[in-house]
Design an enzyme around this catalytic site. Structure first.
Site, PDB file in Angstrom:
ATOM      1  CG  ASN A  62     -26.036 -74.669  17.608  1.00  0.00           C
ATOM      2  OD1 ASN A  62     -26.392 -74.520  16.441  1.00  0.00           O
ATOM      3  ND2 ASN A  62     -25.917 -75.857  18.175  1.00  0.00           N
ATOM      4  CB  VAL A  63     -26.203 -67.916  18.914  1.00  0.00           C
ATOM      5  CG1 VAL A  63     -25.441 -67.663  17.620  1.00  0.00           C
ATOM      6  CG2 VAL A  63     -27.704 -68.075  18.635  1.00  0.00           C
ATOM      7  CG  HIS A  98     -22.686 -68.515  13.123  1.00  0.00           C
ATOM      8  ND1 HIS A  98     -23.412 -69.617  12.703  1.00  0.00           N
ATOM      9  CD2 HIS A  98     -21.778 -68.273  12.139  1.00  0.00           C
ATOM     10  CE1 HIS A  98     -22.968 -70.006  11.518  1.00  0.00           C
ATOM     11  NE2 HIS A  98     -21.982 -69.220  11.147  1.00  0.00           N
ATOM     12  CB  CYS A 132     -22.008 -50.511  20.561  1.00  0.00           C
ATOM     13  SG  CYS A 132     -22.338 -48.893  19.842  1.00  0.00           S
ATOM     14  N   GLY A 169     -25.421 -82.375  13.517  1.00  0.00           N
ATOM     15  CA  GLY A 169     -26.635 -81.558  13.542  1.00  0.00           C
ATOM     16  C   GLY A 169     -26.553 -80.287  12.757  1.00  0.00           C
ATOM     17  CB  THR A 170     -24.524 -78.427  10.773  1.00  0.00           C
ATOM     18  OG1 THR A 170     -24.554 -77.316   9.859  1.00  0.00           O
ATOM     19  CG2 THR A 170     -23.375 -79.347  10.413  1.00  0.00           C
TER      20      THR A 170
HETATM   21  C1  BV8 Z   1     -20.433 -64.347   5.330  1.00  0.00           C
HETATM   22  C2  BV8 Z   1     -26.401 -66.293  14.096  1.00  0.00           C
HETATM   23  C3  BV8 Z   1     -19.098 -62.822   4.109  1.00  0.00           C
HETATM   24  C4  BV8 Z   1     -27.647 -65.462  13.970  1.00  0.00           C
HETATM   25  C5  BV8 Z   1     -26.188 -67.481  11.969  1.00  0.00           C
HETATM   26  C6  BV8 Z   1     -25.009 -68.234  -1.502  1.00  0.00           C
HETATM   27  C7  BV8 Z   1     -24.236 -69.370  -1.474  1.00  0.00           C
HETATM   28  C8  BV8 Z   1     -23.348 -69.612  -0.439  1.00  0.00           C
HETATM   29  C9  BV8 Z   1     -23.242 -68.702   0.618  1.00  0.00           C
HETATM   30  C10 BV8 Z   1     -24.026 -67.585   0.599  1.00  0.00           C
HETATM   31  C11 BV8 Z   1     -24.905 -67.344  -0.456  1.00  0.00           C
HETATM   32  N1  BV8 Z   1     -25.532 -66.183  -0.196  1.00  0.00           N
HETATM   33  C12 BV8 Z   1     -25.065 -65.669   0.955  1.00  0.00           C
HETATM   34  C13 BV8 Z   1     -24.147 -66.509   1.448  1.00  0.00           C
HETATM   35  C14 BV8 Z   1     -23.364 -66.354   2.675  1.00  0.00           C
HETATM   36  C15 BV8 Z   1     -24.220 -66.688   3.900  1.00  0.00           C
HETATM   37  C16 BV8 Z   1     -24.819 -68.063   3.784  1.00  0.00           C
HETATM   38  O1  BV8 Z   1     -24.156 -69.053   3.955  1.00  0.00           O
HETATM   39  N2  BV8 Z   1     -26.129 -68.100   3.472  1.00  0.00           N
HETATM   40  C17 BV8 Z   1     -26.799 -69.383   3.331  1.00  0.00           C
HETATM   41  C18 BV8 Z   1     -28.216 -69.286   3.885  1.00  0.00           C
HETATM   42  C19 BV8 Z   1     -26.820 -69.766   1.856  1.00  0.00           C
HETATM   43  N3  BV8 Z   1     -23.310 -66.665   5.008  1.00  0.00           N
HETATM   44  C20 BV8 Z   1     -23.076 -65.524   5.661  1.00  0.00           C
HETATM   45  O2  BV8 Z   1     -23.665 -64.490   5.435  1.00  0.00           O
HETATM   46  C21 BV8 Z   1     -21.978 -65.575   6.694  1.00  0.00           C
HETATM   47  N4  BV8 Z   1     -21.074 -64.483   6.475  1.00  0.00           N
HETATM   48  O3  BV8 Z   1     -20.475 -65.136   4.422  1.00  0.00           O
HETATM   49  O4  BV8 Z   1     -19.722 -63.176   5.308  1.00  0.00           O
HETATM   50  C22 BV8 Z   1     -18.468 -61.528   4.362  1.00  0.00           C
HETATM   51  C23 BV8 Z   1     -17.072 -61.433   4.307  1.00  0.00           C
HETATM   52  C24 BV8 Z   1     -16.481 -60.224   4.527  1.00  0.00           C
HETATM   53  C25 BV8 Z   1     -17.259 -59.097   4.832  1.00  0.00           C
HETATM   54  C26 BV8 Z   1     -18.655 -59.200   4.912  1.00  0.00           C
HETATM   55  C27 BV8 Z   1     -19.256 -60.422   4.676  1.00  0.00           C
HETATM   56  C28 BV8 Z   1     -22.548 -65.441   8.083  1.00  0.00           C
HETATM   57  C29 BV8 Z   1     -23.416 -66.618   8.387  1.00  0.00           C
HETATM   58  C30 BV8 Z   1     -23.833 -66.561   9.865  1.00  0.00           C
HETATM   59  C31 BV8 Z   1     -25.324 -66.346   9.973  1.00  0.00           C
HETATM   60  N5  BV8 Z   1     -25.716 -66.414  11.383  1.00  0.00           N
HETATM   61  N6  BV8 Z   1     -26.516 -67.500  13.278  1.00  0.00           N
HETATM   62  C32 BV8 Z   1     -28.822 -66.077  14.688  1.00  0.00           C
HETATM   63  O5  BV8 Z   1     -28.740 -67.229  15.149  1.00  0.00           O
HETATM   64  O6  BV8 Z   1     -29.852 -65.389  14.796  1.00  0.00           O
HETATM   65  S1  BV8 Z   1     -26.347 -68.904  11.098  1.00  0.00           S
HETATM   66  C33 BV8 Z   1     -27.740 -69.681  11.656  1.00  0.00           C
HETATM   67  O7  BV8 Z   1     -28.138 -70.518  10.628  1.00  0.00           O
HETATM   68  C34 BV8 Z   1     -27.510 -70.592  12.813  1.00  0.00           C
HETATM   69  O8  BV8 Z   1     -26.554 -70.117  13.717  1.00  0.00           O
HETATM   70  C35 BV8 Z   1     -27.069 -71.863  12.180  1.00  0.00           C
HETATM   71  O9  BV8 Z   1     -25.680 -71.968  12.206  1.00  0.00           O
HETATM   72  C36 BV8 Z   1     -27.470 -71.726  10.772  1.00  0.00           C
HETATM   73  C37 BV8 Z   1     -28.373 -72.839  10.390  1.00  0.00           C
HETATM   74  O10 BV8 Z   1     -27.540 -73.898  10.122  1.00  0.00           O
HETATM   75  P1  BV8 Z   1     -27.589 -75.235  10.968  1.00  0.00           P
HETATM   76  O11 BV8 Z   1     -26.950 -75.016  12.265  1.00  0.00           O
HETATM   77  O12 BV8 Z   1     -27.056 -76.274  10.085  1.00  0.00           O
HETATM   78  O13 BV8 Z   1     -29.096 -75.484  11.269  1.00  0.00           O
HETATM   79  P2  BV8 Z   1     -30.195 -75.923  10.248  1.00  0.00           P
HETATM   80  O14 BV8 Z   1     -31.497 -75.590  10.858  1.00  0.00           O
HETATM   81  O15 BV8 Z   1     -29.851 -75.396   8.904  1.00  0.00           O
HETATM   82  O16 BV8 Z   1     -30.043 -77.524  10.144  1.00  0.00           O
HETATM   83  C38 BV8 Z   1     -30.268 -78.324  11.276  1.00  0.00           C
HETATM   84  C39 BV8 Z   1     -29.721 -79.692  10.944  1.00  0.00           C
HETATM   85  O17 BV8 Z   1     -29.861 -80.517  12.099  1.00  0.00           O
HETATM   86  C40 BV8 Z   1     -30.474 -80.392   9.829  1.00  0.00           C
HETATM   87  O18 BV8 Z   1     -29.543 -80.973   8.927  1.00  0.00           O
HETATM   88  C41 BV8 Z   1     -31.262 -81.485  10.540  1.00  0.00           C
HETATM   89  O19 BV8 Z   1     -31.385 -82.657   9.749  1.00  0.00           O
HETATM   90  C42 BV8 Z   1     -30.379 -81.765  11.721  1.00  0.00           C
HETATM   91  N7  BV8 Z   1     -31.073 -82.290  12.906  1.00  0.00           N
HETATM   92  C43 BV8 Z   1     -32.338 -82.050  13.310  1.00  0.00           C
HETATM   93  N8  BV8 Z   1     -32.562 -82.704  14.478  1.00  0.00           N
HETATM   94  C44 BV8 Z   1     -31.414 -83.345  14.806  1.00  0.00           C
HETATM   95  C45 BV8 Z   1     -30.462 -83.081  13.808  1.00  0.00           C
HETATM   96  N9  BV8 Z   1     -29.212 -83.587  13.853  1.00  0.00           N
HETATM   97  C46 BV8 Z   1     -28.899 -84.376  14.899  1.00  0.00           C
HETATM   98  N10 BV8 Z   1     -29.755 -84.674  15.895  1.00  0.00           N
HETATM   99  C47 BV8 Z   1     -31.012 -84.180  15.879  1.00  0.00           C
HETATM  100  N11 BV8 Z   1     -31.879 -84.495  16.863  1.00  0.00           N
END
Ligand code: BV8
Length: 247
Positions: free
Chosen positions: A103-104, A120, A128, A188-189
């Site tokens: 989280n951010v 993240h 910049c 929560g992820t």
């Molecule tokens: C990288 C900052 C390489 C920005 C964020 C295909 C397959 C695999 C990977 C990839 C692919 N295509 C691309 C990729 C890589 C990509 C990726 O993983 N994409 C995904 C979508 C497939 N990853 C990247 O690009 C990363 N970098 O790989 O770099 C590289 C190497 C060298 C040089 C150049 C590049 C960077 C990823 C970072 C992205 N930035 N945040 C912003 O916030 O604006 S990530 C962003 O999404 C959030 O920060 C958060 O982390 C993420 C969402 O994930 P979750 O936190 O899990 O949240 P989500 O909503 O998904 O789920 C919530 C969960 O909570 C659910 O399960 C729900 O059931 C549960 N919940 C709900 N309520 C509750 C609860 N749990 C408990 N209690 C509750 N009450």
């Protein structure tokens, strides 16, 4: 109370090094929409995955900056929830605790967690666009997006966008600690975003006990020794109460 809650408390009492990974779900009960939730208001028509990219900022810096300004205002107006406070107290109950958040929103720090690794980045920092240096927003800067005081380029939020690399020191430190822990708790992820979603595999490599706290099944669930199905805001305070009873 879930029977595994008692078992998880027992595992924590016996733990040497606990690694906690949190995601958007831990902030959900504070009112921060998760990435899986539909966005509200004028942002409803946008997909966060499409906005949180360098390409989106390059194409429309003003739109992306306004989206982050909206999120900053939203997060500034809410508070940490009992799950954040429970984790802040957990540090007193185990010999060693590593807290890494995807989280951010900065809510772990506001709840009092002393050491938080922001995998993240952080919503409230500005860097910049040209060289990534951390910058302070000039109070009188009304440009959208604001201008870098050092070089005149645009400022952007200090977060890691999709397609951008995690800072190498944060990445290495997180994986090294996950590989050294004996209890790994994912809270929560959706375990869909890489490379954060691979951290639990490093813990498995060290025969760590794997615990998931999530109301829903995730790709990590099948690897978990204990799954606590429910909301973090309910489960974590109950867990800390159990630990306190034993102590
Ligand atoms: C990288 C900052 C390489 C920005 C964020 C295909 C397959 C695999 C990977 C990839 C692919 N295509 C691309 C990729 C890589 C990509 C990726 O993983 N994409 C995904 C979508 C497939 N990853 C990247 O690009 C990363 N970098 O790989 O770099 C590289 C190497 C060298 C040089 C150049 C590049 C960077 C990823 C970072 C992205 N930035 N945040 C912003 O916030 O604006 S990530 C962003 O999404 C959030 O920060 C958060 O982390 C993420 C969402 O994930 P979750 O936190 O899990 O949240 P989500 O909503 O998904 O789920 C919530 C969960 O909570 C659910 O399960 C729900 O059931 C549960 N919940 C709900 N309520 C509750 C609860 N749990 C408990 N209690 C509750 N009450």
């Amino acid at each position: 109370m879930q029977s595994s809650l008692v078992s998880v408390a027992k595992a924590l009492r016996q733990a040497r090094h606990v690694f906690v990974l949190t995601g958007a779900g831990i902030s959900a009960e504070s009112g921060v929409p998760t990435f899986r939730d539909a966005q509200t208001g004028l942002w409803a028509k946008y997909d966060p995955l499409q906005l949180a990219t360098p390409g989106a900022f390059e194409r429309d810096p003003s739109l992306v900056w306004k989206w982050y300004s909206w999120r900053r205002e939203l997060v500034s107006a809410i508070d940490p929830n009992p799950a954040h406070y429970a984790l802040a107290n957990l540090v007193e109950c185990v010999p060693e605790l590593t807290l890494v958040t995807q989280n951010v929103d900065g809510l772990h720090q506001r709840a009092g967690s002393p050491a938080v690794s922001e995998f993240h980045g952080n919503l409230f920092t500005n860097i910049c666009w040209r060289d990534g240096s951390t910058q302070v927003l000039a109070a009188n800067d009304i440009e959208i997006p604001p201008i870098c005081p050092d070089c005149g380029s645009m400022l952007r939020p200090g977060v890691v966008w999709f397609g951008e690399a995690i800072k190498s020191d944060v990445l290495d430190n997180s994986f090294n600690r996950a590989a050294a822990c004996d209890v790994f708790i994912s809270i929560g992820t959706s375990s869909l975003v890489h490379p954060a979603s691979a951290l639990f595999e490093a813990a498995i490599g060290n025969d760590a006990t794997i615990i998931e706290v999530n109301p829903e099944i995730t790709p990590m669930s099948k690897a978990a020794d204990f799954v606590l199905r429910g909301k973090a805001g309910t489960i974590l305070p109950e867990l800390l109460d159990l630990l306190a009873v034993e102590d």
